[in-house]
Each structure stands twice: as structure tokens, then as C-alpha cells.
Design an enzyme around this catalytic site. Structure first.
Site, PDB file in Angstrom:
ATOM      1  N   SER A 128       0.837  -1.196   0.000  1.00 43.30           N
ATOM      2  CA  SER A 128       0.000   0.000   0.000  1.00 43.30           C
ATOM      3  C   SER A 128       0.878   1.254   0.000  1.00 43.30           C
ATOM      4  CB  SER A 128      -0.963  -0.048   1.191  1.00 43.30           C
ATOM      5  OG  SER A 128      -1.943   0.955   1.081  1.00 43.30           O
ATOM      6  N   HIS A 170      -4.056  -0.595  -4.299  1.00 41.62           N
ATOM      7  CA  HIS A 170      -5.495  -0.892  -4.195  1.00 41.62           C
ATOM      8  C   HIS A 170      -6.158  -0.503  -5.522  1.00 41.62           C
ATOM      9  CE1 HIS A 170      -5.101  -1.358   0.202  1.00 41.62           C
ATOM     10  NE2 HIS A 170      -4.417  -0.224   0.195  1.00 41.62           N
ATOM     11  N   GLU A 197      -4.875  -5.316  -5.047  1.00 40.79           N
ATOM     12  CA  GLU A 197      -4.681  -5.900  -3.722  1.00 40.79           C
ATOM     13  C   GLU A 197      -4.247  -7.369  -3.820  1.00 40.79           C
ATOM     14  OE1 GLU A 197      -8.303  -5.295  -1.580  1.00 40.79           O
ATOM     15  OE2 GLU A 197      -7.990  -3.128  -1.375  1.00 40.79           O
TER      16      GLU A 197
END
Length: 325
Positions: A128, A170, A197
Site C-alpha cells: 500500500s 489498491h 490488492e
């Protein structure tokens, strides 16, 4: 020594059922000899985020796991934190607020230690926010959406581990196509990389080029705007952008992409297991035929006639001389 591997993880990596990506990180870091430093600066959580990765990496065989958590740029000058990174064989940056991570780390001794680790061959991974900071330019924040619009996101400086790129995470799950394409439209020299993801872009040096291979259940999307046409320099506030001629790549698990030449790496054709077994049996039959010919000192034609005669005498073959009674 060539630069070490980079693991660009799109967030929400599987930690329980099929933790393929995290296991791969520990293996690349040295397995049972792995000395891992976790940087949780981006996270709003406390010690618990380190405890989760400590438990996982230890379970997967790592020798040691240390926390390196500067919360301010002043703390990022701490010699003890720098030494922990200099001793590490693998560095893992957690998710959270990527602008906080870059504001604290980039341009400090801790940031320089991450770069040194990469240059000496250590693995640098991030999920992330920890993925976004690895690029030269980083998405600071912005809204989702599939259409690129002026000012829908802002960019900050990253660590530059992956040169002339901008990385978003994401990607499919939060519909971040538009904001990544907006950045590429404004800076066509940048390669836009969007990672889904539980998916990882593993970057390694192959024959002098940086090659990214995809691991995980999602895909990595690449926008190449090297020859694109855009109106980003004149578009009004929040208006949709013209983005024509962008080369678009969607790379599932197993695909490889050369980041240096900006080209797909050809894949070796996959072999069907059943076809391989059938081919092996045919090969054995041919070798047996060759041995029969050599042993009987017979010609291939004679062998063929004998096989044909044997088939015509088979019980399953009806005798043409017999009629119905």
C-alpha cells in the site's frame, strides 16, 4: 553487486490462507538467515502492526524482526534506526498514509539507508503506502474514478527505487484508473504502475534491465504515455482530460514486463501435462520399435505388415468373410 529485488505490493496481502507474497519476501531476504526491518511509519496503528508482521515473518522462518519507526524527520536521523536498516537483509514498509511516510523518510539518513540497502542487494518491500513510496513520483492523495480529470490527485516525491515511475495501489478495488492516468497525462515521461490488492510486482535486474514479474491473485496495470497526446497543460479545473495514444498493459500472475524498454517479456509456452505424458509414451514406443527392428534384423516395412496382421486378427475386428446368421 546488482541492486536487490523490490516488492511492490498493492495492499491487503493475504496473511492467513495463502500468504504467498509474504513468504516470498522472507525467502528472498535469506530464509532462516533473514534479518528483517519493519518500517510502520505510515500506519496510524501502534505496536500491534509490527507485532502482526513480526509473528508472520518469524513463522515463515526469519531469524530476526526489528521495528524501525521514525515519527518525525528528527527521529529519522537516529543512528540506531539507521544501523538496524544497514544490518537488514530485508526491509518491509507497511501501509497507511504515504504522504506521512515520504514526509518523514525521504531525504533523511533513514531514507538513505533504505537506498543503500537496495544498492547492496537487500530486498526492499512495501505494501500500500509502502509500495507507492518506492517510485520516483508518488501519489500523495486523491479521489477514485475511471475518468482522468484535472487536479483529481496530487504528487509528492518518492524514494526513487523505481526510476521515472509513479505507483498506485489498491488499484482495481478502489477504481484508481483515472488518477493514475491523470498523472501520466501531465507527465508522459513517467510510467504509471497500478497494483491490485494481494498482488505484487517483483522487480529484479535481468541482463542490466529492470524486469517486473507479477505474483498474486490480481493484476498490475501499466500506462505508458511516451507517445500520448494530452490537453493537460490547458484543461480547466476538474474537467476531463484528453489522453490519446496511451499504451495500456494488464499483467496477471506470471506475466513479466521490462520497465527499462517498456515492453512485455515474451512468455515461454506452457506445456500441457497430459500432452507431455502422451508424447513420452509415443517416444517410448518409437524406441521399442527401433529395438525390435534391430533385434529381428527386419525392415520397418516388415514390422508394419506384422502389426497390421496382428490388428486384423484382433477379436474386436469382425471377420469380413463371416456373414450374419
Amino acid at each position: 553487486m546488482p541492486n536487490g529485488p523490490l516488492m511492490i505490493i498493492g495492499g491487503a496481502e493475504d496473511k492467513v490462507r495463502k500468504p504467498t507474497i509474504l513468504k516470498h519476501f522472507v525467502a528472498l531476504s535469506g530464509g532462516r538467515d533473514a534479518r528483517i526491518a519493519v518500517i510502520p511509519t505510515a500506519s496510524s496503528l501502534g505496536r500491534e502492526v509490527v507485532d502482526v508482521y513480526d509473528a508472520l515473518f518469524t513463522k515463515f522462518g526469519a531469524a530476526s524482526v526489528d521495528a524501525v519507526r521514525p515519527e518525525t524527520r528528527d527521529q529519522a536521523h537516529d543512528p540506531a534506526l539507521v544501523k538496524a536498516l544497514d544490518d537488514a537483509t530485508g526491509i518491509f514498509m507497511t501501509g497507511g498514509n504515504q504522504l506521512k511516510l515520504s514526509s518523514v523518510v525521504c531525504g533523511t539518513p533513514v531514507g538513505e539507508a533504505i537506498l543503500r540497502a537496495h544498492q547492496r542487494g537487500a530486498v526492499v518491500a512495501g505494501t500500500s503506502a509502502g509500495a507507492s513510496i518506492q517510485s520516483s513520483h508518488m501519489v500523495a492523495f486523491g479521489v477514485g474514478g475511471s475518468t482522468p480529470k484535472q487536479r483529481m490527485t496530487q504528487v509528492a516525491a518518492g524514494l526513487g527505487l523505481v526510476d521515472t515511475t509513479v505507483i498506485d495501489q489498491h488499484f482495481d478495488q478502489r477504481n484508481r484508473y483515472g488518477r493514475l492516468l491523470m498523472i501520466v497525462a501531465q507527465s508522459p515521461q513517467l510510467l504509471g504502475i497500478g497494483v491490485d490488492e494481494d498482488t505484487c510486482g517483483l522487480v529484479e535486474v535481468v541482463d542490466g534491465d529492470s524486469v517486473m514479474r507479477v505474483i498474486g491473485k490480481g493484476a498490475v496495470t501499466v500506462f505508458d504515455g511516451a507517445r500520448m497526446v494530452s490537453n493537460a497543460y490547458e484543461a480547466k479545473r476538474s474537467s476531463p482530460l484528453l489522453a490519446s495514444g496511451v499504451v495500456f498493459h494488464v499483467l496477471p500472475e506470471g506475466a513479466a514486463f521490462n520497465l527499462t524498454t517498456r515492453a512485455l517479456v515474451p512468455q515461454e509456452p506452457a506445456v500441457d501435462p497430459e500432452e507431455a505424458v502422451e508424447l513420452a509414451e509415443a517416444s517410448r514406443d518409437l524406441r521399442q520399435l527401433a529395438r525390435d527392428i534391430a533385434a529381428a534384423d527386419a525392415t520397418p516395412e516388415a514390422i508394419k505388415r506384422r502389426l497390421k496382421l496382428r490388428r486384423t486378427r484382433s477379436p474386436q475386428t469382425p471377420d469380413p468373410t463371416q456373414g450374419d446368421h
